[in-house]
Each structure stands twice: as C-alpha cells, then as structure tokens.
Scaffold this motif. Structure first.
Motif, PDB file in Angstrom:
ATOM      1  N   ALA A  81       0.812  -1.223   0.000  1.00 14.65           N
ATOM      2  CA  ALA A  81       0.000   0.000   0.000  1.00 14.65           C
ATOM      3  C   ALA A  81       0.842   1.270   0.000  1.00 14.65           C
ATOM      4  O   ALA A  81       0.375   2.333  -0.385  1.00 14.65           O
ATOM      5  CB  ALA A  81      -0.922   0.002   1.220  1.00 14.65           C
ATOM      6  N   SER A 165      -2.412  -4.755  -0.924  1.00 16.06           N
ATOM      7  CA  SER A 165      -2.416  -3.352  -0.525  1.00 16.06           C
ATOM      8  C   SER A 165      -3.541  -3.133   0.470  1.00 16.06           C
ATOM      9  O   SER A 165      -4.714  -3.208   0.111  1.00 16.06           O
ATOM     10  CB  SER A 165      -2.615  -2.457  -1.755  1.00 16.06           C
ATOM     11  OG  SER A 165      -2.721  -1.123  -1.365  1.00 16.06           O
ATOM     12  N   SER A 166      -3.184  -2.893   1.734  1.00 13.75           N
ATOM     13  CA  SER A 166      -4.228  -2.677   2.741  1.00 13.75           C
ATOM     14  C   SER A 166      -3.748  -1.738   3.833  1.00 13.75           C
ATOM     15  O   SER A 166      -2.561  -1.663   4.142  1.00 13.75           O
ATOM     16  CB  SER A 166      -4.649  -4.011   3.361  1.00 13.75           C
ATOM     17  OG  SER A 166      -3.586  -4.546   4.112  1.00 13.75           O
ATOM     18  N   ASN A 168      -5.186  -0.885   7.753  1.00 16.32           N
ATOM     19  CA  ASN A 168      -6.149  -1.192   8.812  1.00 16.32           C
ATOM     20  C   ASN A 168      -5.973  -0.191   9.939  1.00 16.32           C
ATOM     21  O   ASN A 168      -4.861   0.000  10.431  1.00 16.32           O
ATOM     22  CB  ASN A 168      -5.943  -2.613   9.347  1.00 16.32           C
ATOM     23  CG  ASN A 168      -6.185  -3.656   8.283  1.00 16.32           C
ATOM     24  OD1 ASN A 168      -7.124  -3.544   7.509  1.00 16.32           O
ATOM     25  ND2 ASN A 168      -5.334  -4.667   8.227  1.00 16.32           N
TER      26      ASN A 168
END
Length: 190
Positions: A81, A165-166, A168
C-alpha cells in the motif's frame, strides 16, 4: 519486529511522573494524607496523559508492513500500500493521497540538522535522496530518520512484487476510556 520511539518523549513522561510523585509527597507532608488523596486523580490524569502523548506513540516495522501507533489510533500499512515515505516534520507514510503521520518518530530540530555530519546521510535507500541530498529528518541519528531508513530499505525490496495493498485502522478505546474516566475523577475531586 523493529520498534522506534521518541527518546525525548520517554524522558518527558518519566519527568512528569517524578514531579507528580514529589508533589504528592510534599502535599502529604504539608496538608496530611486525607487532603492529599483529593489530588491523586489529577496527578494520575497528568501522568497518564503524558504517557499517552509521549510514551505510547511508536512505529513498528515487521515482515507485513508498518504499524504507526499514535495517541488514540493505530494504522497498519502493508508494504504493497505504501507509495512514499517522508520525514519533513515527522515520519509520514503516504498511501495514495492519504498521509499517516507518526507521533513517535519526530524529525530533528534545526540544531541537530546544523551539527549533522555528511556521513550520516550515506548508505541510505535510494528513495531517501531528494535533489541529491537528504532532509534533516532523514538523518539516521534522528527518530524519524532511523525509522524511515528501515522502512525504505524493506519497502524498496518489495517493489515489483505483487503484494496485498491494505491499511487497517484501530481505535484505542481503552486509552480513550481511561482518559475520560481520569478526567471525570479529577473534576469530581475539585
């Protein structure tokens, strides 16, 4: 996992704790234990608040990405990301147009930048250099520079890989609840 925290922040937290402990001891000496008990919620609020502001914030780097832990929220950003890492005022990780700033990795002041030697900017990842030079916040002797160097090294190794791609985000509800509770107790004590 590598963890980066502000050294100055930890020193501030310890000093606030010591000053509050000394103040309570002096209050007990001058006004007695019963009167001093009314000051305990305020002292606890000040110590806990300084710990939340200065001790808790940190940056953690692991195999999956970067975790930026701030006052009341944390952001876990996967390697796939990340678009850019910056250190202008503090370590900041960019994901598209969104910027995640780390309280626990501030950039150095102008005096640290002035007295820095040239060799502190060598052997850094390629993405560190801006117009052939490094910013003061990229110096490896600073909190932001040390964290940025590790992040950039690991991030550059993942370039070209097909990674998830994250981002949180998690709220620190226990921290928020504790701050509210201590604030209410301090207000009731007065």
């Amino acid at each position: 996992m590598q963890v980066f925290r502000s050294t100055f922040g930890r020193v501030i937290t310890i000093l606030v704790g010591l000053v509050m402990a000394l103040a309570l001891v002096l209050f007990v000496r001058d006004y007695g234990v019963a009167s001093a008990l009314g000051s305990v919620p305020l002292a606890a609020l000040l110590v806990y608040s300084s710990a939340v502001m200065f001790w808790l914030p940190r940056v953690e780097v692991d195999d999956g990405g970067v975790r930026i832990i701030n006052l009341i929220r944390s952001h876990y950003i996967s390697w796939g990301a990340i678009d850019r890492v910056d250190t202008r005022y503090a370590l900041a990780v960019f994901v598209g147009q969104k910027k995640y700033t780390a309280w626990g990795a501030p950039a150095p002041g102008r005096h640290a930048a002035f007295f820095a030697t040239k060799d502190q900017g060598q052997h850094l990842p390629d993405s560190t250099y801006l117009a052939g030079t490094v910013r003061p916040g990229d110096l490896v002797t600073s909190e932001s520079g040390a964290a940025a160097a590790v992040i950039r090294n690991r991030w550059e190794k993942t370039q070209g890989l097909d990674l998830i791609s994250s981002v949180n985000t998690a709220w620190h509800f226990r921290t928020i609840s504790a701050l509210i509770t201590l604030t209410l107790l301090a207000a009731l004590a007065f």
